[in-house]
Design a protein around this motif. Structure first.
Motif, short mmCIF file in Angstrom:
data_model
loop_
_atom_site.label_atom_id
_atom_site.label_comp_id
_atom_site.label_asym_id
_atom_site.label_seq_id
_atom_site.Cartn_x
_atom_site.Cartn_y
_atom_site.Cartn_z
N ASP A 177 0.81 -1.21 0.00
CA ASP A 177 0.00 0.00 0.00
C ASP A 177 0.84 1.26 0.00
O ASP A 177 0.32 2.37 0.14
CB ASP A 177 -0.91 0.02 1.24
CG ASP A 177 -2.13 -0.87 1.09
OD1 ASP A 177 -2.48 -1.20 -0.07
OD2 ASP A 177 -2.74 -1.23 2.11
N SER A 178 2.15 1.13 -0.16
CA SER A 178 3.06 2.27 -0.07
C SER A 178 3.56 2.73 -1.43
O SER A 178 4.01 1.90 -2.24
CB SER A 178 4.26 1.93 0.81
OG SER A 178 3.85 1.58 2.12
N ILE A 179 3.47 4.03 -1.68
CA ILE A 179 4.07 4.62 -2.88
C ILE A 179 5.54 4.84 -2.56
O ILE A 179 5.89 5.64 -1.69
CB ILE A 179 3.38 5.94 -3.24
CG1 ILE A 179 1.91 5.70 -3.58
CG2 ILE A 179 4.10 6.60 -4.41
CD1 ILE A 179 1.12 6.98 -3.75
N ILE A 180 6.42 4.14 -3.25
CA ILE A 180 7.84 4.23 -2.94
C ILE A 180 8.62 5.03 -3.98
O ILE A 180 9.79 5.32 -3.78
CB ILE A 180 8.46 2.82 -2.77
CG1 ILE A 180 8.32 2.01 -4.06
CG2 ILE A 180 7.82 2.09 -1.60
CD1 ILE A 180 9.08 0.69 -4.02
N GLY A 181 7.98 5.39 -5.09
CA GLY A 181 8.67 6.17 -6.11
C GLY A 181 7.69 6.79 -7.07
O GLY A 181 6.58 6.28 -7.28
N GLY A 182 8.08 7.92 -7.64
CA GLY A 182 7.24 8.59 -8.62
C GLY A 182 8.06 9.54 -9.47
O GLY A 182 9.09 10.04 -9.02
#
Length: 264
Positions: free
Chosen positions: A21-26
């Motif tokens: 559930d974690s956004i780790i990059g964008g």
């Protein structure tokens, strides 16, 4: 397991890497002539933030304004479904989401579990997108990022009545060439109100059963947010980094496909 969502926009290509559930990059890059090239470059930029390698990505899904296939290894999902999925992840209580991008916008009504129940797109050449903001920014030589805050300083907001970008541009030019010229905040307040009115018309077509979420890059414009809130009669839900909601939705679809997905 890490997965990636790719949003192919008309002006920018955005990528979100998701792990659980974690956004780790964008990452976000300007869209050029080759959708595949920009998508790969944006993925590489996002990977640098995570310390992962391309082979660590177990599934990939693409969506967006540009209806093109990135590679055979990348699954495709509709813009409406990714908007709804990303919005539901951020704010599960939302039942309507308004996505406003550089050249297009869409209103989507969702079920309690984030499924698309109805959707409507803006008409071609309509002012209900960020296109008019780009024109005004160039015309006035003001960064797009400052148009919202400047508009809030208006003391006598002007009226932009046209629903077409071309004719609206002519109205704004008439403000500039008046003697004396219309103050910039008053002109910008009229522009933002015009865009908000068009967007509200789209929202009414799908309905607002409860909470309304605003996303896309235009959600960063405080003047438009306040103008839509005036129509709604209560605060909007605006997620952090609203321009990444569609890419986030694509990444969530990729997460669901990760066991059978392919690396990009």
């Amino acid at each position: 397991m890490a997965v990636v969502g790719i949003d192919l926009g008309s002006q920018s290509t955005k990528v979100v890497i998701l792990e659980g559930d974690s956004i780790i990059g964008g990452a976000s890059l300007q869209t050029g002539e080759s959708a595949e090239t920009e998508a790969r470059m944006a993925v590489e930029e996002a990977l640098r933030q995570t310390g992962l390698k391309r082979d660590d990505l177990k599934a990939a899904v693409a969506t967006g304004t540009l209806n093109v296939r990135v590679t055979a290894a990348v699954n495709q999902r509709s813009a409406a479904s990714c908007i709804a999925t990303g919005a539901h992840f951020r704010f599960p209580q939302a039942r309507t989401v308004l996505y406003v991008g550089a050249d297009s916008s869409m209103a989507v009504r969702m079920s309690a579990d984030g499924q698309v129940e109805d959707s409507v797109k803006n008409e071609r050449c309509a002012v209900s997108s960020g296109a008019l903001l780009d024109i005004v920014a160039r015309m006035l030589e003001i960064p797009v990022s400052e148009l919202g805050s400047l508009s809030l300083k208006a003391t006598a907001p002007q009226t932009v009545s046209s629903r077409c970008v071309v004719f609206a541009e002519g109205e704004i030019l008439s403000f500039i060439h008046k003697d004396p010229p219309v103050p910039v905040p008053d002109a910008l307040a009229g522009v933002n109100q015009c865009i908000a009115d068009g967007l509200w018309g789209m929202v009414q077509k799908v309905g607002v059963p409860s909470e309304l979420l605003l996303c896309g890059g235009v959600a960063r414009n405080e003047g438009i947010v306040k103008a839509i809130e005036a129509h709604l009669g209560r605060p909007l839900l605006v997620p952090p980094q609203p321009e990444y909601v569609r890419a986030l939705g694509a990444a969530l679809f990729a997460r669901n496909l990760q066991e059978g997905g392919a690396a990009c």
